[in-house]
Design a protein around this motif. Structure first.
Motif, PDB file in Angstrom:
ATOM      1  N   ALA A 192       0.803  -1.212   0.000  1.00 49.81           N
ATOM      2  CA  ALA A 192       0.000   0.000   0.000  1.00 49.81           C
ATOM      3  C   ALA A 192       0.845   1.276   0.000  1.00 49.81           C
ATOM      4  CB  ALA A 192      -0.917   0.010   1.224  1.00 49.81           C
ATOM      5  N   GLU A 193       2.181   1.147   0.095  1.00 54.94           N
ATOM      6  CA  GLU A 193       3.033   2.318   0.123  1.00 54.94           C
ATOM      7  C   GLU A 193       3.518   2.633  -1.276  1.00 54.94           C
ATOM      8  OE1 GLU A 193       6.049   1.167   2.818  1.00 54.94           O
ATOM      9  OE2 GLU A 193       4.795   1.448   4.593  1.00 54.94           O
ATOM     10  N   PHE A 194       3.651   3.905  -1.585  1.00 52.39           N
ATOM     11  CA  PHE A 194       4.074   4.320  -2.915  1.00 52.39           C
ATOM     12  C   PHE A 194       5.249   5.281  -2.807  1.00 52.39           C
ATOM     13  CE2 PHE A 194       0.614   2.475  -5.246  1.00 52.39           C
ATOM     14  CZ  PHE A 194      -0.414   2.409  -4.323  1.00 52.39           C
ATOM     15  N   ASN A 195       6.190   5.123  -3.706  1.00 46.89           N
ATOM     16  CA  ASN A 195       7.328   6.021  -3.740  1.00 46.89           C
ATOM     17  C   ASN A 195       6.959   7.291  -4.488  1.00 46.89           C
ATOM     18  OD1 ASN A 195       8.688   3.972  -2.529  1.00 46.89           O
ATOM     19  ND2 ASN A 195       9.773   3.297  -4.374  1.00 46.89           N
ATOM     20  N   PRO A 196       7.201   8.474  -3.905  1.00 46.34           N
ATOM     21  CA  PRO A 196       6.909   9.717  -4.619  1.00 46.34           C
ATOM     22  C   PRO A 196       7.716   9.792  -5.911  1.00 46.34           C
ATOM     23  CG  PRO A 196       7.361  10.116  -2.289  1.00 46.34           C
ATOM     24  CD  PRO A 196       7.717   8.683  -2.567  1.00 46.34           C
ATOM     25  N   PRO A 197       7.146  10.337  -6.983  1.00 48.04           N
ATOM     26  CA  PRO A 197       7.843  10.427  -8.267  1.00 48.04           C
ATOM     27  C   PRO A 197       9.159  11.187  -8.131  1.00 48.04           C
ATOM     28  CG  PRO A 197       5.525  10.975  -8.512  1.00 48.04           C
ATOM     29  CD  PRO A 197       5.779  10.877  -7.044  1.00 48.04           C
ATOM     30  N   TYR A 215       0.736 -10.812   8.668  1.00 50.82           N
ATOM     31  CA  TYR A 215      -0.640 -10.409   8.384  1.00 50.82           C
ATOM     32  C   TYR A 215      -1.656 -11.383   8.969  1.00 50.82           C
ATOM     33  CZ  TYR A 215       1.838  -7.363   5.196  1.00 50.82           C
ATOM     34  OH  TYR A 215       2.700  -6.431   4.683  1.00 50.82           O
ATOM     35  N   LEU A 216      -1.178 -12.429   9.637  1.00 49.47           N
ATOM     36  CA  LEU A 216      -2.073 -13.348  10.330  1.00 49.47           C
ATOM     37  C   LEU A 216      -2.622 -12.654  11.579  1.00 49.47           C
ATOM     38  CD1 LEU A 216      -3.088 -16.331  10.197  1.00 49.47           C
ATOM     39  CD2 LEU A 216      -1.250 -16.889  11.800  1.00 49.47           C
ATOM     40  N   ASN A 217      -3.868 -12.912  11.892  1.00 54.17           N
ATOM     41  CA  ASN A 217      -4.517 -12.293  13.057  1.00 54.17           C
ATOM     42  C   ASN A 217      -4.580 -10.770  12.956  1.00 54.17           C
ATOM     43  OD1 ASN A 217      -4.797 -14.856  14.451  1.00 54.17           O
ATOM     44  ND2 ASN A 217      -2.608 -14.707  14.919  1.00 54.17           N
ATOM     45  N   ALA A 218      -4.558 -10.241  11.740  1.00 50.78           N
ATOM     46  CA  ALA A 218      -4.645  -8.788  11.570  1.00 50.78           C
ATOM     47  C   ALA A 218      -5.977  -8.260  12.075  1.00 50.78           C
ATOM     48  CB  ALA A 218      -4.445  -8.415  10.105  1.00 50.78           C
ATOM     49  N   ASP A 219      -7.030  -9.042  11.910  1.00 53.54           N
ATOM     50  CA  ASP A 219      -8.357  -8.707  12.413  1.00 53.54           C
ATOM     51  C   ASP A 219      -8.536  -9.423  13.750  1.00 53.54           C
ATOM     52  OD1 ASP A 219     -11.065  -8.486  13.001  1.00 53.54           O
ATOM     53  OD2 ASP A 219     -11.719  -8.809  10.942  1.00 53.54           O
ATOM     54  N   CYS A 225      -3.146  -9.871   3.470  1.00 56.33           N
ATOM     55  CA  CYS A 225      -1.810  -9.885   2.851  1.00 56.33           C
ATOM     56  C   CYS A 225      -1.765  -8.986   1.620  1.00 56.33           C
ATOM     57  CB  CYS A 225      -1.445 -11.304   2.407  1.00 56.33           C
ATOM     58  SG  CYS A 225      -0.999 -12.421   3.741  1.00 56.33           S
ATOM     59  N   PRO A 226      -0.631  -8.312   1.402  1.00 52.10           N
ATOM     60  CA  PRO A 226      -0.439  -7.658   0.104  1.00 52.10           C
ATOM     61  C   PRO A 226      -0.323  -8.718  -0.979  1.00 52.10           C
ATOM     62  CG  PRO A 226       1.581  -7.594   1.380  1.00 52.10           C
ATOM     63  CD  PRO A 226       0.518  -8.143   2.294  1.00 52.10           C
ATOM     64  N   GLN A 227      -0.507  -8.316  -2.204  1.00 49.65           N
ATOM     65  CA  GLN A 227      -0.570  -9.256  -3.313  1.00 49.65           C
ATOM     66  C   GLN A 227       0.634 -10.190  -3.349  1.00 49.65           C
ATOM     67  OE1 GLN A 227      -3.321  -9.453  -5.307  1.00 49.65           O
ATOM     68  NE2 GLN A 227      -2.404 -11.316  -6.106  1.00 49.65           N
ATOM     69  N   VAL A 253       1.586 -18.049  -0.726  1.00 53.33           N
ATOM     70  CA  VAL A 253       1.782 -19.078   0.294  1.00 53.33           C
ATOM     71  C   VAL A 253       0.493 -19.316   1.073  1.00 53.33           C
ATOM     72  CG1 VAL A 253       2.572 -17.541   2.168  1.00 53.33           C
ATOM     73  CG2 VAL A 253       3.355 -19.918   2.064  1.00 53.33           C
ATOM     74  N   VAL A 254      -0.351 -18.294   1.216  1.00 53.89           N
ATOM     75  CA  VAL A 254      -1.634 -18.489   1.894  1.00 53.89           C
ATOM     76  C   VAL A 254      -2.528 -19.385   1.044  1.00 53.89           C
ATOM     77  CG1 VAL A 254      -3.598 -17.356   2.965  1.00 53.89           C
ATOM     78  CG2 VAL A 254      -1.371 -16.212   2.949  1.00 53.89           C
TER      79      VAL A 254
END
Length: 319
Positions: free
Chosen positions: A34-39, A260-264, A283-285, A290-291
């Motif tokens: 979800a993080e993006f590098n600024p141009p 990302y397990l137990n995130a909720d 999980c991110p894409q 593995v999931v």
């Protein structure tokens, strides 16, 4: 293993003794999905700072400074595969105890996780086996569940126990490789094969093999209700770990998914299909393969497919 414990079970010890051996392990942080590098701007990876303190006490014939070096090496090995995408600081206090290895739900006064180990003397392979298991619990958000410490052993706790046993086997085999060329001190030149031998010994145990003539699907259908009733059936946890280990050895970066397990907080109380579907969605894409593979092993391919398609129909979670 994770168990609840009050503060009175946590011993006190000299702070100055800890400061001598409290070293920070700096691990690369890779931006999450979800993080993006600024141009036009380079973003450097941020470190995960791990503060590891080993308490003096009954470590048998082992020197506390040697225990510190070995546990730092274990943390460095396992976290180098897990910690991508996670900056910040992780504080750990490790203490010798005589009952069972565990990480406590209640943290220390500085927010540190308190880990108990039963390994003693110079059996460094046992320190690695136990500590990597407890690290896996911490990184898989064992304390992020509705109900807290008193009600954490829900029907899906067996899955977390299995993952952490898998982490122990994985770490032993990785240490056998890394210590071959880079042990943490000269005194351990030549020790690397002991990690591999211990992993091989564990994996060869009869209870980690499927009974003759039984398929895994049949074994799991029979044993899943027993595991849901008692998540600490070690023979079954350990057989399952032997089955899951190749999924992670295929690509060690797959360990990033456990964060990302137990995130909720509500996930642990759901049926297994819903629990794993929540993990998949969190999980991110790049961490989902593995999931899905784990779901397929456990006979939940339909759920994995539905989750991958981002179904808007929640009914598949209840199957």
């Amino acid at each position: 293993m994770t168990r609840s414990a009050g503060r009175r079970s946590v011993g006190r010890y000299s702070r100055c003794a800890l400061l001598v051996g409290a070293n920070a392990l700096l691990l690369a942080h890779v931006p999450a999905a979800a993080e993006f590098n600024p141009p036009g701007r380079e973003v450097r990876p941020a470190p995960l700072r791990v503060m590891l303190e080993v308490a003096p006490g009954n470590w048998g014939e082992a020197d506390v400074a040697d225990v510190q070096l070995v546990l730092e090496s274990v943390a460095r090995e396992f976290l180098s595969h897990v910690a991508a995408g996670h900056g910040g600081e992780l504080r750990l206090r490790v203490m010798p105890r005589g009952t069972a290895p565990r990480v406590l739900f209640e943290r220390g006064g500085e927010g540190e996780y308190i880990v108990h180990l039963t390994a003693r003397n110079q059996r460094w392979y046992q320190y690695a086996y136990q500590f990597s298991h407890e690290l896996c619990h911490i990184l898989s958000n064992f304390d992020h569940k509705d109900g807290g410490a008193a009600d954490h052993a829900k029907a899906n706790q067996w899955f977390e126990e299995t993952l952490c046993e898998t982490a122990s086997l994985f770490t032993l085999r990785r240490l056998a490789s890394s210590w071959e060329t880079s042990p943490p001190a000269r005194k351990w030149v030549g020790y690397a094969p002991a990690f591999a031998a211990y992993a091989d010994q564990l994996l060869a145990a009869p209870h980690r093999q499927l009974p003759p003539g039984r398929t895994f699907d049949a074994w799991f259908r029979e044993n899943r209700p027993l595991l849901e009733a008692d998540p600490y059936l070690r023979d079954s946890n350990e057989l399952l770990a032997a089955v899951l280990l190749p999924l992670f050895e295929r690509d060690p970066a797959r360990w990033q998914a456990i964060t990302y397990l137990n995130a909720d907080t509500a996930s642990a109380g759901k049926p297994l299909a819903g629990y794993l579907a929540d993990w998949l969605r969190a999980c991110p894409q790049q961490s989902r393969a593995v999931v899905r593979d784990t779901m397929a092993v456990l006979g939940l391919t339909e759920v994995a497919t539905a989750g991958a398609a981002a179904s808007t129909d929640p009914s598949f979670l209840l199957r």
